[in-house]
Design a protein around this motif. Structure first.
Motif, short mmCIF file in Angstrom:
data_model
loop_
_atom_site.label_atom_id
_atom_site.label_comp_id
_atom_site.label_asym_id
_atom_site.label_seq_id
_atom_site.Cartn_x
_atom_site.Cartn_y
_atom_site.Cartn_z
N HIS A 7 77.13 -20.60 44.43
CA HIS A 7 77.24 -20.19 46.24
C HIS A 7 77.29 -21.47 47.18
N ASP A 27 72.64 -27.69 47.46
CA ASP A 27 72.03 -26.38 46.72
C ASP A 27 73.33 -25.53 46.76
N GLY A 28 74.10 -24.72 45.58
CA GLY A 28 75.15 -23.67 45.28
C GLY A 28 76.04 -24.97 45.28
N GLU A 47 74.26 -16.44 49.44
CA GLU A 47 73.03 -15.52 48.70
C GLU A 47 71.84 -16.13 48.83
N GLU A 48 71.09 -16.78 49.97
CA GLU A 48 70.39 -17.04 50.93
C GLU A 48 70.19 -16.66 51.68
N HIS A 58 72.25 -25.28 39.31
CA HIS A 58 71.70 -25.78 39.97
C HIS A 58 70.84 -26.75 40.19
N HIS A 66 67.80 -17.60 41.98
CA HIS A 66 69.17 -17.81 42.53
C HIS A 66 70.13 -16.69 41.50
ZN LIG Z 1 70.29 -22.25 45.57
#
Ligand SMILES: [Zn+2]
Length: 414
Positions: free
Chosen positions: A86, A97-98, A131-132, A195, A363
């Motif tokens: 993401h 992250d992502g 995603e978050e 990830h 995830h």
């Molecule tokens: Zn993530």
């Protein structure tokens, strides 16, 4: 170029890409804030599209803003191998992250094509739009649209903190709400996501890569205990209906049970409210949360029942009335581990140290994993920190992840 120099070039290639993408939404604290459909988000997706176009991918956006870069396979009878992660971040999040999952996928596919030519099965790199859940109160907007789990109803009434509607934000980013319909892609054969770990298991054991077998299930409960507020000085200890003591006993009891009997379970009380919250008054009312996670449904269920039993028992002993509300109930998702077994030998030959592990965080892989074979890999996170500008993974560890992802993609698509 010597083998060592070539390796150094590869290491700086992934690091440069991570730093480049972090410039879209980069903050003065060294973090990244890139919320769904924000100007930073729009710029990042456009820049990624350009980069993939320049590399020879056929790129396109779907109706919600997931970006795909496609390399057509020579055998079109098989489904698409989808790889990515993401693009959105939390507020003041990190660079990895992502973002790392998208860039590692891009780089792995680019190198595979350079080295082996066109794959047999079509590969698509995906930059998932969200995603978050950091701007609007919903999560997995990107992946859940690909598997057809969301509809226009889902977002009809949603607004962000500034009062901007989801529909408006979506339209302004170039994805008109009027044209949005539920669509399920049925051409995807396998999803693979790499990830950062967001924990410290790999770092502590000095491992290069984590092969994820399950993503944990989660149960979240709010417990309300109604006792009696009374004078701290005149109410004898034996005559109290102290909701806070009852809560404390329950939390400590559950922690002990978890540690002694459920080694891979996690139970957390992250929120507690006591009323009237005054130093010289017994707390008559307490609200607290329980977040329970495990990768096996039966264990999750058994512990949850145990928790409810203990709460009722403790409450009864102090004449306290309980109300327990289970408001999140997500089943664990087992991932596809066949490839882990096949590639174990290859990893060993390369001298890479790896372990099979469970993901305690959610995830996109868990969304895909409920619909189609899905594989997930982790690289180490420095001090286990994520969702922070301090999020960090060494360049050489990022590069190891890319090379392992290449092995997996080769197995899946060539
Ligand atoms: Zn993530």
């Amino acid at each position: 170029m010597s083998e060592l120099q070539a390796a150094q070039v590869r290491v700086s290639e992934i690091q440069d890409l991570v730093d480049w993408l972090a410039s879209f939404g980069g903050t003065t604290e060294g973090g990244v804030t890139r919320l769904l459909y924000s100007p930073e988000w729009v710029q990042a997706q456009a820049a990624l599209k350009q980069k993939m176009d320049d590399t020879g991918f056929s790129t396109y956006f779907d109706q919600v803003g997931n970006l795909f870069g496609r390399i057509k396979g020579t055998d079109e009878r098989n489904g698409v191998i989808l790889t990515g992660s993401h693009i959105d971040t939390v507020i003041q999040g990190g660079k990895y992250d992502g973002a790392y999952g998208i860039l590692a996928s891009y780089l792995a596919v680019k190198r595979l094509v350079e080295r082996f030519g066109k794959p047999k099965n079509t590969i698509e790199v995906v930059s998932l739009c969200e995603e978050e859940g950091s701007r609007f109160p919903l999560t997995y907007w990107g992946s859940k649209n690909i598997v057809g789990d969301y509809s226009p109803m889902t977002i009809e009434a949603l607004k962000d903190k500034e009062g901007i509607s989801f529909k408006q934000a979506m339209g302004e980013a170039g994805f008109p709400f009027d044209e949005y319909k539920t669509k399920k892609r049925d051409d995807i054969q396998h999803f693979i996501e790499i990830h950062i770990e967001q924990g410290s298991i790999l770092e502590k054991s000095q491992l290069d890569v984590g092969l994820v077998s399950h993503i944990v299930g989660q149960k979240r409960l709010t417990v309300t205990l109604n006792g009696e507020s009374n004078h701290a000085g005149t109410t004898p200890m034996t005559e109290r209906k102290d909701a806070l003591v009852c809560a404390a006993n329950a939390i400590s009891g559950l922690t002990k049970i978890a540690k002694a009997e459920y080694p891979s379970l996690r139970v957390t009380t992250g929120q507690i409210l006591a009323k009237p919250n005054v130093p010289n008054v017994i707390a008559g009312n307490v609200n607290f949360t329980l977040d329970i996670r495990h990768h096996e449904s039966e264990v999750l269920e058994a512990f949850c029942q145990r928790a409810i039993q203990l709460l009722h028992q403790l409450a009864k002993e102090s004449s306290i009335v309980t109300d327990i509300n289970l408001w999140t109930d997500i089943s664990p998702v087992p991932l596809d581990t066949k490839l882990h077994e096949e590639l174990n030998k290859k990893l060993a030959i390369k001298g890479l140290k790896h372990t099979t592990m469970v993901s305690g965080a959610g995830h996109d892989a868990q969304v895909f994993g409920q619909h189609l074979p899905t594989t997930m890999l982790f690289v180490p996170s420095k001090n286990g920190i994520s969702h922070s500008p301090l999020e960090f993974t060494e360049s050489f560890q990022l590069e190891i992840g890319v090379s392992v992802l290449m092995d997996y993609l080769y197995e899946l698509a060539y």
